[in-house]
Motif scaffolding. Structure first.
Motif, short mmCIF file in Angstrom:
data_model
loop_
_atom_site.label_atom_id
_atom_site.label_comp_id
_atom_site.label_asym_id
_atom_site.label_seq_id
_atom_site.Cartn_x
_atom_site.Cartn_y
_atom_site.Cartn_z
N ARG A 1 -3.73 -5.13 -4.17
CA ARG A 1 -2.83 -5.87 -3.29
C ARG A 1 -1.39 -5.78 -3.79
O ARG A 1 -0.45 -5.56 -3.00
N GLN A 2 -1.20 -5.92 -5.11
CA GLN A 2 0.14 -5.83 -5.68
C GLN A 2 0.69 -4.41 -5.56
O GLN A 2 1.88 -4.21 -5.29
N ILE B 1 -0.08 -2.15 -3.25
CA ILE B 1 0.26 -1.91 -1.85
C ILE B 1 1.58 -2.58 -1.50
O ILE B 1 2.45 -2.00 -0.85
N ALA B 2 1.75 -3.84 -1.95
CA ALA B 2 3.00 -4.56 -1.69
C ALA B 2 4.20 -3.88 -2.35
O ALA B 2 5.33 -3.98 -1.85
N SER B 3 3.96 -3.16 -3.44
CA SER B 3 5.03 -2.46 -4.16
C SER B 3 5.33 -1.09 -3.58
O SER B 3 6.26 -0.42 -4.02
N GLY B 4 4.52 -0.65 -2.62
CA GLY B 4 4.76 0.65 -2.00
C GLY B 4 3.98 1.79 -2.60
O GLY B 4 4.34 2.95 -2.45
N CYS C 1 0.22 3.64 -2.71
CA CYS C 1 -1.08 3.72 -2.04
C CYS C 1 -1.90 4.85 -2.63
O CYS C 1 -1.37 5.78 -3.23
N ASN D 1 -2.94 -3.37 7.28
CA ASN D 1 -1.71 -3.64 8.02
C ASN D 1 -1.80 -4.90 8.87
O ASN D 1 -1.06 -5.06 9.84
N LYS E 1 -0.96 -7.96 8.31
CA LYS E 1 0.22 -8.83 8.33
C LYS E 1 1.19 -8.43 9.43
O LYS E 1 1.87 -9.28 10.01
N ARG E 2 1.25 -7.13 9.69
CA ARG E 2 2.15 -6.68 10.76
C ARG E 2 1.53 -6.92 12.13
O ARG E 2 2.20 -7.38 13.05
N TRP F 1 -2.10 4.24 5.46
CA TRP F 1 -1.10 4.05 4.41
C TRP F 1 0.30 4.39 4.91
O TRP F 1 1.28 3.75 4.50
N ARG G 1 1.92 1.57 6.42
CA ARG G 1 2.49 0.65 5.43
C ARG G 1 3.84 1.14 4.93
O ARG G 1 4.53 0.44 4.20
#
Length: 503
Positions: free
Chosen positions: A332-333, A335-338, A340, A365, A367-368, A418, A421
């Motif tokens: 999760r961290q 992915i949030a940092s960019g 994949c 995805n 959240k989007r 990905w 994202r």
């Protein structure tokens, strides 16, 4: 026009399949396909994903029956109505995913369903001696009483081959047999195959690794879109001609050229360690760069990828993204940092096979697409269809299950989720494993497009031609460490990489 089927020598072939056709609802899998296997030969069965290879193999295994056409074994017509009929006819299929029970021993797996008994008692001693004899015959020393889960992939494969020999199979089908083997293990397998060929066995060999065809096969049969194209002596083929017969067109180049310019450092790794698999790994990855990471199986490549994706915790080391320190303690961290990861095993780790491809695309995805707790289906489908068009993903519709796609299209779905994202660092672990040459070229083009867009690409691969053809720089690992860097991949050789890989 398709070439005529090669006629047999003086003796009848072990296997002849003529005019084989098969339809499934909405799909014509095979149309008048042909295949002929002689005693004492290794026949390559080649074609893109969806060419009909798997359907033909499943017919030999008794899973499917042809709608039209005939099958002859040892010159006699045979209706393979089920797996037991195939077995009694001396046909064995060794699938890419082994049919072994991990908790049972090598001996127990070998004789499962054909246990030896004496006066009502299991003849374990006899089975043990027979297992050792079969393993030795294949050039492998395996403890018959060792649990399969504790054996290497190469040893498990030998058990599958030995099981075929134990019930006197004369026709052996091997589906992607080297997919998870190291170069040394591949050579061991080839030695076993050559030994079987010398004893008069007929082997059908299915692989997307074309170099192996030249190494171990005598002839090659080509299928395309479910139809027979040709059967050729391997000695008469070039790599380029082989690709042309598979995809129906000539590829000007196997690896597309890229115009990207390498920019500033995007990912910097210092002293990354997770004992015993990763030891003091340091490197930098720039914008617009494809950095190849290679080495023998077990070198620690995938373990590095898992650490960078937060799937495993590092014992020591640091990672910075665009100059800022990041603590990647979970996917999760990451992915949030960019960051994949396209995993080595897309089926078990990259996709939820029993869910739709639209759901797989949306999973990271949400959240989007669901900012207030419910999915905005119009936005979800629009984004999905854009990627389907851009990446030329072949699907019947967004509701199609992920497991129903070919390997190349599955890989594209993983990549699409990905890209949605907008990841900056993309790690490809064996990006073209089990993918045909046509789909490989498309994946290579996608990788190049990402690099040209400024993405930073770490490409892990055990296929040396792929590393040499796609990477800007190459890092080589052995024993959990980086043993060398080749700064210009275009000027490197496979021999240079192997020298670093065995240090």
């Amino acid at each position: 026009m398709p070439d005529a089927v090669t006629t047999a020598d003086a003796s009848s072939p072990l296997l002849r399949m003529q005019g084989i056709s098969k339809r499934f609802p909405g799909v014509r899998a095979l149309h008048e396909a042909h295949l002929e296997l002689r005693a004492g030969e290794v026949l390559a069965l080649l074609g893109e994903n969806g060419a009909g290879k798997s359907t033909l193999i499943k017919m030999l295994a008794g899973v499917h029956q042809p709608d039209e056409g005939s099958i002859e074994v040892h010159g006699s017509p045979l209706s393979i109505s089920g797996p037991m009929v195939a077995r009694q006819a001396g046909i064995a299929v060794i699938h890419q995913e082994f049919n072994l029970i991990p908790a049972l021993s090598a001996r127990e797996n070998l004789f499962l369903g054909q246990e030896r008994t004496r006066l009502g008692w299991l003849a374990a001693g006899h089975e043990r001696r027979e297992a050792s004899r079969l393993f030795q015959r294949l050039g492998m020393q395996i403890d018959p009483d060792r649990a399969v889960r504790d054996l290497t992939v190469a040893q498990q494969q030998v058990i599958e081959i030995a099981r075929a020999l134990s019930f006197n199979a004369r026709i052996i089908v091997m589906d992607e047999p080297t997919a998870a083997l190291s170069p040394r293990e591949v050579e061991g397998l080839f030695k076993s195959i050559r030994e079987l060929r010398s004893q008069g066995y007929g082997i059908i060999y299915v692989s997307h690794r074309l170099d192996e065809i030249f190494e171990v096969c005598d002839r090659a049969t080509f299928l395309r879109d479910g139809q027979y194209i040709a059967t050729k002596n391997v000695s008469e083929l070039t790599r380029e001609k082989m690709i042309e017969l598979m995809v129906g067109r000539s590829l000007d180049q196997e690896f597309p050229k890229r115009k990207s310019q390498r920019g500033a450092t995007r990912l910097a790794v210092r002293g990354l360690t997770r004992k015993p698999t990763v030891r003091d790994v340091s490197f930098e990855l720039r914008r617009g760069e494809v950095l190849g990471l290679t080495g023998l199986i077990g070198a620690g490549r995938t373990e590095v990828a898992r650490l960078l994706f937060g799937a495993d915790r590092a014992d020591a080391g640091s990672v910075t993204l665009d100059g800022k320190a990041v603590d990647l303690r979970s996917p999760r961290q990451a992915i949030a940092s960019g960051v994949c990861l396209l995993t080595e095993d897309r089926k078990s780790q990259g996709l939820v096979l029993n869910r739709s491809i639209l759901e797989n695309f949306s999973l990271p995805n949400l959240k989007r697409f669901a900012p207030w707790g419910w999915i905005q289906q119009r936005a979800e489908r629009k984004a999905f269809q854009e990627f389907v068009g851009q990446m030329r993903i072949k699907i019947s519709g967004p509701a199609q299950l992920a497991k129903q796609l070919s390997g190349g299209n599955q890989q594209k779905i993983v990549l699409a989720k990905w890209l949605q994202r907008n990841a900056d660092v993309i790690i490809f672990d064996e990006p073209t494993r089990g993918i045909d040459v046509g789909a490989k070229f498309e994946i290579y083009q996608l990788i190049n497009n990402l690099a040209e867009a400024g993405k930073a690409i770490l490409m892990i691969s055990s296929e040396l031609p792929e590393v040499l053809g796609m990477a800007d720089r190459i890092l080589v690992m052995h024993g959990g460490r980086i043993t060398g860097e080749i700064p210009r991949a275009a000027e490197a050789t496979q021999e240079q990489i192997m020298e670093l890989a065995v240090r």
